[in-house]
Design a protein around this motif. Structure first.
Motif, PDB file in Angstrom:
ATOM      1  N   TYR A   1       0.831  -1.212   0.000  1.00 17.94           N
ATOM      2  CA  TYR A   1       0.000   0.000   0.000  1.00 17.94           C
ATOM      3  C   TYR A   1       0.856   1.250   0.000  1.00 17.94           C
ATOM      4  N   ASP A   2       0.467   2.156  -0.891  1.00 19.84           N
ATOM      5  CA  ASP A   2       1.185   3.404  -1.095  1.00 19.84           C
ATOM      6  C   ASP A   2       0.160   4.527  -0.903  1.00 19.84           C
ATOM      7  N   TYR A   3       0.585   5.660  -0.324  1.00 18.61           N
ATOM      8  CA  TYR A   3      -0.380   6.718   0.041  1.00 18.61           C
ATOM      9  C   TYR A   3       0.047   8.065  -0.542  1.00 18.61           C
TER      10      TYR A   3
ATOM     11  N   GLY B   1       3.333  12.023  -2.592  1.00 13.50           N
ATOM     12  CA  GLY B   1       3.039  10.648  -2.167  1.00 13.50           C
ATOM     13  C   GLY B   1       4.294   9.832  -1.955  1.00 13.50           C
TER      14      GLY B   1
ATOM     15  N   ASP C   1      -6.971   1.250   2.314  1.00 14.34           N
ATOM     16  CA  ASP C   1      -6.834   2.404   1.420  1.00 14.34           C
ATOM     17  C   ASP C   1      -6.621   3.710   2.188  1.00 14.34           C
ATOM     18  N   HIS C   2      -6.744   3.664   3.516  1.00 18.47           N
ATOM     19  CA  HIS C   2      -6.525   4.883   4.309  1.00 18.47           C
ATOM     20  C   HIS C   2      -5.625   4.587   5.486  1.00 18.47           C
ATOM     21  N   ARG C   3      -4.727   5.535   5.797  1.00 14.70           N
ATOM     22  CA  ARG C   3      -3.797   5.322   6.896  1.00 14.70           C
ATOM     23  C   ARG C   3      -3.410   6.690   7.476  1.00 14.70           C
TER      24      ARG C   3
ATOM     25  N   THR D   1       0.159   7.566   8.256  1.00 14.34           N
ATOM     26  CA  THR D   1       1.014   7.857   7.090  1.00 14.34           C
ATOM     27  C   THR D   1       0.716   9.260   6.558  1.00 14.34           C
ATOM     28  N   TYR D   2      -0.556   9.659   6.551  1.00 13.45           N
ATOM     29  CA  TYR D   2      -0.898  11.008   6.074  1.00 13.45           C
ATOM     30  C   TYR D   2      -0.167  12.068   6.906  1.00 13.45           C
TER      31      TYR D   2
ATOM     32  N   GLY E   1      -4.964   6.115  -0.495  1.00  9.09           N
ATOM     33  CA  GLY E   1      -3.927   5.127  -0.768  1.00  9.09           C
ATOM     34  C   GLY E   1      -4.439   4.100  -1.745  1.00  9.09           C
TER      35      GLY E   1
END
Ligand SMILES: Cc1cc2nc3c(=O)[nH]c(=O)nc-3n(C[C@H](O)[C@H](O)[C@H](O)COP(=O)(O)OP(=O)(O)OC[C@H]3O[C@@H](n4cnc5c(N)ncnc54)[C@H](O)[C@@H]3O)c2cc1C
Length: 470
Positions: free
Chosen positions: A268-270, A314, A331-333, A336-337, A361
């Motif tokens: 997963y990438d954000y 990102g 899909d959300h973190r 990380t944000y 993400g």
């Protein structure tokens, strides 16, 4: 929370947890799901770039061929509609990765990659796809002294091998393009990367496919695949598709060909998107040539400016969920944000006070060699391409051509490539995959903090040709 972290948190307070690109008034309505049975020459499964290019190129190669595409949700909802929009010529996840793995084929791979990007530009113009395609190139920036040396070596190596077009930049030259106090130098690939609006590319390809007569069914998930007469049958919720040939563009989602599942893991990438910059904020950073940028750490950021002058920022965290789950919660973190917001203002302190409007993400189909693999199943009636590892916006068009070559049983300049003929090493089952990826991530972060020095684990992985990236 420390005061600095609180400031970053407030910059995120209005951020919508949805991909910026998908929240577009121009988003087309979903087409009806398949109900009943269908018969076709070619069934394409997956409505991301892989599937859309496959359907489009199949029609362009032979307009009489009947083509059906089915998509489990809506065209472009997954990676293809939520990525950074860096459309690179590289088919090998960068020159260094390609040279390390396929030195003998590299000249051909670079040439095919350049042609592929030209063909994307041409298709965008020919089909009138309104996706803000801009061939601005990309600058890899050094933010640590050891990265300057790496960029210099890459520049020299590329020049020695005749892969020109890379421009080495000192600190002042980079900062004259895009001004950040963290930039120490850069390497600008002027021709090899275009920037675009990713969701609009997917929707534009959908429209182009429909225009050529492809029948597209959305909200139609393929449940299984089995031989039927001289072709294949694909079962969906409300019907079956009987097809002479099937192309799978299902990316990170469980493949209908079960034996290829161990070749990819979801990572997963954000990303964050800012509000549009004011003219004063634009002046404070420059960025008149609108290139894509990426920093050169193992844990890297990618960033770019949009058509309406927002900044997309990102990368950095690459999260592997135990067991390789692909679920909407991932899909959300928020942690990380917060980290990304802090790093954004370190990079662009002049933009203090700027706010983020979107944060999201998505899952990247990572394979152990960072670039796509290809193959067939069921006696050549089914083809697949997957494993683009974060660099699939451009390369999926090449992968579509490879799938069509394989389904036609043709030997072409693509199918002769070692990258096409050979597969990467698969990932081991759990808990070994979790442990191995965990040690690799820890080692990569440590190398970033220690002047790029790779520990014994990473050196061993390098020797085995195994890696982990987003
Ligand atoms: C956050 C993020 C940033 C990225 N940034 C970049 C970038 O800047 N540049 C770059 O080159 N790459 C980037 N990538 C990677 C790039 O987006 C992907 O490589 C590319 O979109 C892959 O396209 P695809 O069609 O193979 O996959 P997808 O877009 O994931 O499409 C696969 C589709 O198949 C459908 N599907 C799966 N299984 C079934 C089934 N059984 N039945 C029916 N339908 C099915 C899914 O619903 C999905 O729509 C990024 C990815 C992410 C997540």
């Amino acid at each position: 929370m420390a005061p600095a972290a609180m400031t970053f948190a407030s910059s995120l307070s209005d951020a919508q947890p949805v991909p910026f690109w998908l929240e577009d008034p121009g988003k087309p309505a979903a087409l009806p799901a398949l109900t009943g049975d269908e018969k076709t020459d070619l069934l394409v499964v997956g409505g991301g770039y892989s599937g859309l290019w496959t359907a489009l190129l199949a029609k362009e190669r032979d307009p009489r061929r009947d083509v059906v595409l089915i998509e489990g949700r809506e065209v472009g909802w997954a990676a293809s509609g939520r990525n950074g929009g860096f459309c690179a010529a590289s088919l090998t996840h960068g020159l260094a990765n390609g040279l390390a793995r396929w030195p003998g084929d590299m000249a051909r791979l670079e040439e095919l990659g350049a042609r592929n990007l030209d063909a994307i530009e041409d298709a965008v113009a020919r089909h009138g796809i309104d996706c803000d395609f801009e061939r601005t190139g990309e600058i890899d920036v050094a933010t640590e002294p050891h990265q300057l040396e790496e960029l210099r070596e890459m520049h020299e190596e590329a020049g020695r091998l005749g892969f020109g077009g890379l421009e080495l930049m000192d600190r002042d030259a980079v900062r004259a393009e895009v001004d950040s106090p963290t930039f120490l130098g850069g390497l600008w690939d002027r021709k090899g990367v275009a920037m675009l609006n990713p969701a609009r590319l997917a929707w534009g390809l959908k429209r182009a496919c429909l225009g050529l007569g492809v029948r597209i069914y959305e909200n139609t998930r393929a449940l299984d695949l089995s031989p039927a007469g001289a072709g294949m049958a694909v079962r969906t919720s409300y019907g079956r598709v009987y097809a002479r040939r099937v192309a799978l563009g299902t990316n990170v989602f469980p493949s209908l060909v079960k034996r290829i599942r161990p070749y990819t893991v979801p990572v997963y990438d954000y990303a964050l998107m800012t509000e549009p910059l004011s003219p004063g904020q634009r002046d404070a950073i420059g960025w008149r040539n609108r290139q894509g940028l990426g920093d050169s750490a193992n844990q890297f950021h990618y960033f770019r400016i949009t058509a309406d002058d927002r900044i997309l920022w990102g990368g950095y965290d690459a999260i592997y969920p135990y067991g390789g789950k692909v679920t909407a919660e991932l899909d959300h973190r928020p942690e990380t944000y917060l980290k990304l917001a802090g790093q954004f203002f370190e990079c662009f302190p002049q933009l203090e006070g700027l706010r983020f409007t979107h944060a999201w993400g998505g899952a990247i189909d990572t394979c152990s060699r960072f670039s796509a693999f290809f193959g067939t199943a069921h006696g050549g009636k089914v083809a697949y391409a997957a494993g683009y590892t974060g660099l699939g916006v451009g390369a999926t068009r090449f992968g579509a051509d490879v799938m069509l070559d394989l389904l036609a049983g043709e030997r072409t300049e693509r199918t002769e490539l070692e990258m096409v003929r050979k597969k990467p090493l698969p990932f081991p089952p759990e808990p070994v995959a979790w442990a191995g990826i965990g040690i690799t991530k820890w080692s990569l972060a440590r190398a970033d903090a220690r002047g790029g020095r790779r520990n014994l684990w990473l050196r061993t992985m390098d020797r085995l040709g195994l890696g982990f990236d987003s």
